[in-house]
Design a protein around this motif. Structure first.
Motif, mmCIF file in Angstrom:
data_model
loop_
_atom_site.group_PDB
_atom_site.id
_atom_site.type_symbol
_atom_site.label_atom_id
_atom_site.label_comp_id
_atom_site.label_asym_id
_atom_site.label_seq_id
_atom_site.Cartn_x
_atom_site.Cartn_y
_atom_site.Cartn_z
ATOM 1 N N ASN A 127 -72.885 -60.900 -27.913
ATOM 2 C CA ASN A 127 -73.501 -59.631 -28.255
ATOM 3 C C ASN A 127 -72.781 -58.489 -27.558
ATOM 4 O O ASN A 127 -72.534 -58.536 -26.358
ATOM 5 C CB ASN A 127 -74.976 -59.663 -27.837
ATOM 6 C CG ASN A 127 -75.693 -58.391 -28.222
ATOM 7 O OD1 ASN A 127 -75.693 -57.432 -27.462
ATOM 8 N ND2 ASN A 127 -76.295 -58.379 -29.411
ATOM 9 N N THR A 128 -72.430 -57.428 -28.324
ATOM 10 C CA THR A 128 -71.641 -56.315 -27.770
ATOM 11 C C THR A 128 -72.390 -55.610 -26.648
ATOM 12 O O THR A 128 -71.818 -55.249 -25.623
ATOM 13 C CB THR A 128 -71.307 -55.310 -28.887
ATOM 14 O OG1 THR A 128 -70.651 -56.004 -29.943
ATOM 15 C CG2 THR A 128 -70.398 -54.209 -28.362
ATOM 16 N N ALA A 129 -73.666 -55.398 -26.814
ATOM 17 C CA ALA A 129 -74.452 -54.702 -25.787
ATOM 18 C C ALA A 129 -74.501 -55.487 -24.494
ATOM 19 O O ALA A 129 -74.356 -54.931 -23.393
ATOM 20 C CB ALA A 129 -75.869 -54.438 -26.302
ATOM 21 N N SER A 130 -74.679 -56.817 -24.621
ATOM 22 C CA SER A 130 -74.734 -57.631 -23.404
ATOM 23 C C SER A 130 -73.383 -57.660 -22.702
ATOM 24 O O SER A 130 -73.307 -57.659 -21.467
ATOM 25 C CB SER A 130 -75.183 -59.049 -23.748
ATOM 26 O OG SER A 130 -74.243 -59.672 -24.614
ATOM 27 N N LEU A 131 -72.286 -57.696 -23.490
ATOM 28 C CA LEU A 131 -70.957 -57.657 -22.874
ATOM 29 C C LEU A 131 -70.716 -56.343 -22.154
ATOM 30 O O LEU A 131 -70.129 -56.303 -21.077
ATOM 31 C CB LEU A 131 -69.881 -57.871 -23.945
ATOM 32 C CG LEU A 131 -69.645 -59.310 -24.405
ATOM 33 C CD1 LEU A 131 -68.583 -59.337 -25.480
ATOM 34 C CD2 LEU A 131 -69.241 -60.183 -23.237
ATOM 35 N N ARG A 132 -71.169 -55.243 -22.774
ATOM 36 C CA ARG A 132 -70.981 -53.941 -22.140
ATOM 37 C C ARG A 132 -71.765 -53.857 -20.838
ATOM 38 O O ARG A 132 -71.284 -53.332 -19.835
ATOM 39 C CB ARG A 132 -71.419 -52.838 -23.102
ATOM 40 C CG ARG A 132 -71.076 -51.445 -22.613
ATOM 41 C CD ARG A 132 -71.492 -50.373 -23.605
ATOM 42 N NE ARG A 132 -70.782 -50.522 -24.871
ATOM 43 C CZ ARG A 132 -71.367 -50.861 -26.029
ATOM 44 N NH1 ARG A 132 -72.662 -51.093 -26.067
ATOM 45 N NH2 ARG A 132 -70.667 -50.973 -27.137
ATOM 46 N N GLN A 133 -72.980 -54.387 -20.864
ATOM 47 C CA GLN A 133 -73.786 -54.380 -19.640
ATOM 48 C C GLN A 133 -73.146 -55.253 -18.566
ATOM 49 O O GLN A 133 -73.113 -54.883 -17.386
ATOM 50 C CB GLN A 133 -75.191 -54.882 -19.957
ATOM 51 C CG GLN A 133 -76.142 -54.823 -18.756
ATOM 52 C CD GLN A 133 -77.491 -55.423 -19.073
ATOM 53 O OE1 GLN A 133 -77.622 -56.160 -20.044
ATOM 54 N NE2 GLN A 133 -78.490 -55.119 -18.255
ATOM 55 N N LEU A 134 -72.598 -56.408 -18.951
ATOM 56 C CA LEU A 134 -71.930 -57.279 -17.998
ATOM 57 C C LEU A 134 -70.693 -56.608 -17.407
ATOM 58 O O LEU A 134 -70.437 -56.697 -16.203
ATOM 59 C CB LEU A 134 -71.545 -58.594 -18.678
ATOM 60 C CG LEU A 134 -70.759 -59.598 -17.822
ATOM 61 C CD1 LEU A 134 -71.590 -60.036 -16.622
ATOM 62 C CD2 LEU A 134 -70.350 -60.817 -18.655
#
Length: 732
Positions: A20-27
């Motif tokens: 998921n793009t959002a989860s990668l960005r948060q990570l």
């Protein structure tokens, strides 16, 4: 036994899902925050004790000791690659500074290894644990120490720093350290950015170490991230894992566990792949090993042959020179019957041999020869040999000096031995004059080159004007009354740039240079620790950043000299003339400056702690932000001097003339003003040395200055302080 057939699964549902793009960005955000925190912790562990050490070093009430040799070695090791000017010699620092700076060296190192250990064993450093970030390998377990060293030491540090260093070292801005710092930061940040791949993004250091950064707070999402990277690296490899167990297996691997009976299909081990290829192609492997072995043997044989031929050529050359030398010696024997002209030709021919035998023979012959014509010829021959003759001449110089000291001044042998020494000194003088700029590494320590004898035929005075003597060592040498007007004792070195590590500087440690003339000479960064320059002339000489610790500069002339950043700790400048000299940022801790003339001298930001200026003239001197804590300024003349924001704690101003001094912002706590003149008086028309400020500026001399803790202020002084805006409890 039948070989099981593994069918390739083309079911799209079995392919790893894209994270998921959002989860990668948060990570990525938390990963960057963890890295910044790690760097901040390292910087804090080093900068805090470093700053405390610098503060302790500025204190005047702490005893000073030599800097820890380990810190000296570290400082020079850092200075070389960064092209920083090295601090020659060992400087003195406050005793707590040694401990604090050693702590500043070891604390970041210990913290780094502790964080690496945690990363290797648990997959998280303390900051990564705080931000929920974890590093794992292919199996989803902590990466181990070897992978961590590759990841952090090579990927994160060595690769980006090496690229930044190469770009900086060969750029037009070298040796600008600010540019290198900017490049290093950009390269480290750039390396940390993820590299694009087929199914995700991965940083260079993770790619090198075979590691992945996962979200420790969400194992399932982390499994998807690992799956995307592994699918990219698998390059289409087959898998025997059941489709239904894929997400579960990867999730459990991300948490540090490997399910039983679930083989891992992906194999990115480069060493294993290389070993398999070698097994599949044994003939090619054997050919490669044979070719490598033959190349190594051939290189060894060629190198050995070249070495043997070089040694043989040197032996043959030495043999020929020895034969020629023996033939020339035979012709110079007293029984040869050679005329003076023939002996001159033979001596010059011997000088052309330029080997150790001929140099030693000529140096000995010069001592025993009495014919002035032949003496001059011997000097010419040794001069033609060049700087390689100086070692033998130095040995003869020390031998003749010892002989001269052993003879009584009334002995009839005194003039003869003195004449021999003067001839030796003249020869050294000629060689140094002719071979200007070729003195790097020459050692003339303990050489007697000072003025001796009485004016006349036997009188000698070393004269080396406008010559380049960079890198020469005159340690413990006698250079009394020598003349070095306009000479250079420093050069930029091989890189052609000033103020870098390879600057070539001379060494005058403990040298005797009484009444020597260094007018307009370049002595910047030169080492002159405990040297004797009493009565020397250094007008307009460049002594910037020179090291004059414990030097004797009594009665020296330093008018207009540049001493910015020079170190003169515990030096003696009693009676010296420092008029218009530049001493900004100079360190004169504990220096003796009694009866010094320092009219208009620039001393801003200088360290003048515990200095003794008794009865000196500092009229019009610039002492802005100078540190004069515990300084003795009794009976000094400070008319019109600038002392803005100066540190004057516990300074002694007894009977000093402080009229028209600008004390705004100065700290005068504990200063003794007994008998000091702080009320401005009318300027004597005959005194034109110091210009009286405008009357409008007089009221601002002590405005805002807190005299609450000052000592021995009388009623007149207090009245002036209160009326001019000063601060004191007795002011209305």
């Amino acid at each position: 036994m039948a070989t099981p057939i593994v069918k390739k699964n083309h079911n799209p549902s079995s392919q790893p899902k894209k994270p998921n793009t959002a989860s990668l960005r948060q990570l990525s955000t938390r990963r960057f925050a963890a890295w910044v925190t790690e760097m901040a912790l390292l910087a804090t562990s080093g900068l805090v004790p470093l700053g405390l050490g610098m503060y302790a070093n500025s204190r005047s009430d702490l005893n000073r000791v030599p800097l820890n040799p380990m810190l000296v070695v570290t400082e020079r090791a850092i200075a070389r690659p960064l092209a920083l000017p090295t601090n020659y010699g060992i400087r003195n620092v406050a005793w707590p500074t040694n401990f604090l700076w050693t702590l500043a060296l070891f604390a970041p190192t210990a913290l780094s290894w502790w964080q690496l250990y945690l990363l290797a064993k648990t997959g998280s450093t303390l900051p990564k644990r705080w931000f929920g970030v974890r590093v794992v390998n292919e199996e989803g377990t902590p990466p181990g120490l070897a992978a961590v060293v590759v990841r952090e030491g090579i990927g994160r540090l060595t690769v980006p720093m090496s690229i930044a260093y190469i770009l900086w070292r060969y750029s037009f801005a070298f040796p600008n350290l600010g540019l290198f710092t900017s490049l290093a930061v950009l390269m480290i940040i750039g390396e940390g950015l993820a590299l694009p791949s087929k199914r995700g993004r991965k940083a260079l250091h993770d790619w090198l170490a075979g590691t992945y950064v996962i979200d420790a707070r969400s194992p399932v999402a982390s499994a998807e991230v690992v799956d995307s990277f592994r699918a990219d690296s698998a390059m289409g490899n087959q898998t025997s894992a059941p489709v239904g167990n894929q997400n579960l297996g990867t999730a459990t691997m991300a948490m540090g566990y490997t399910p039983q009976g679930a083989p891992i299909a992906t194999d990115n081990n480069n060493l294993t792949s290389l070993w398999r290829r070698m097994q599949q192609n044994p003939s090619l492997t054997l050919f490669g090993v044979a070719l490598t072995s033959m190349t190594a043997v051939l290189a060894t044989l060629i190198g050995t042959q070249v070495y043997i031929q070089t040694q043989q050529s040197q032996r043959e050359s030495q043999k020929i020179n020895s034969q020629q030398f023996l033939a020339l010696v035979k012709q110079l024997s007293p029984n040869s019957g050679a005329t003076v002209e023939e002996r001159q030709s033979i001596i010059l021919a011997m000088g052309s041999l330029n080997d150790s035998q001929s140099i030693q023979f000529l140096a000995d012959l010069m001592i025993n020869e009495t014919n002035p014509i032949l003496l001059n010829t011997i000097q010419q021959a040794l001069t033609s040999v060049g700087t390689s003759a100086l070692t033998e001449l130095k040995n003869k110089n020390q031998f003749l000096t010892a002989e001269l000291e052993a003879v009584s001044s009334t002995s009839p042998e005194m003039p003869v031995r003195q004449q021999r020494l003067h001839i030796n000194q003249q020869t050294i003088n000629k060689i140094l004059s002719v071979y200007s700029g070729q003195t790097q590494g020459l050692d003339l320590s303990r050489t007697q080159l000072g003025q001796s004898g009485t004016p006349g035929s036997s009188f000698f005075n070393l004269v080396l004007e406008n010559v380049d003597l960079s890198g020469i060592r005159f340690k413990l040498a006698n250079l009394n009354q020598a003349t070095f007007k306009g000479s250079r004792f420093r050069s930029p070195g091989e890189d052609g740039r000033w103020d870098t590590y390879d600057d070539v500087v001379a060494d005058f440690t403990q040298a005797q240079m009484k009444k020597a003339n260094f007018t307009d000479a370049n002595l910047s960064r030169v080492l002159m620790v405990r040297s004797d320059l009493s009565g020397a002339t250094l007008n307009r000489a460049s002594l910037a950043n020179a090291r004059l610790v414990g030097a004797n500069l009594s009665s020296a002339q330093l008018v207009g000299a540049d001493l910015r950043g020079a170190v003169l700790e515990n030096a003696s400048l009693t009676g010296a003339d420092l008029g218009d000299a530049k001493l900004k940022d100079a360190n004169l801790y504990g220096a003796r400056l009694g009866r010094v003339i320092a009219i208009g001298t620039q001393l801003s930001f200088a360290n003048l702690t515990k200095t003794d200026w008794q009865a000196s003239d500092l009229s019009g001197a610039d002492l802005e932000r100078a540190n004069l804590s515990n300084a003795n300024l009794s009976a000094t003349r400070l008319t019109g001097a600038i002392l803005r924001s100066a540190k004057l704690e516990n300074a002694n101003f007894q009977n000093a003339d402080l009229s028209l001094v600008d004390l705004r912002g100065a700290n005068v706590a504990g200063a003794d003003f007994q008998g000091a003149i702080i009320t401005p008086s009318r300027q004597d028309p005959s005194d034109q040395f110091v210009q009286t400020p405008d009357l409008g500026a007089v009221s601002a001399v002590v405005k805002g200055v807190d005299f609450s803790q000052a000592k021995n202020l009388d009623a007149r002084q207090l009245a002036y302080i209160c009326t001019q805006g000063g601060i004191h409890p007795r002011c209305p």
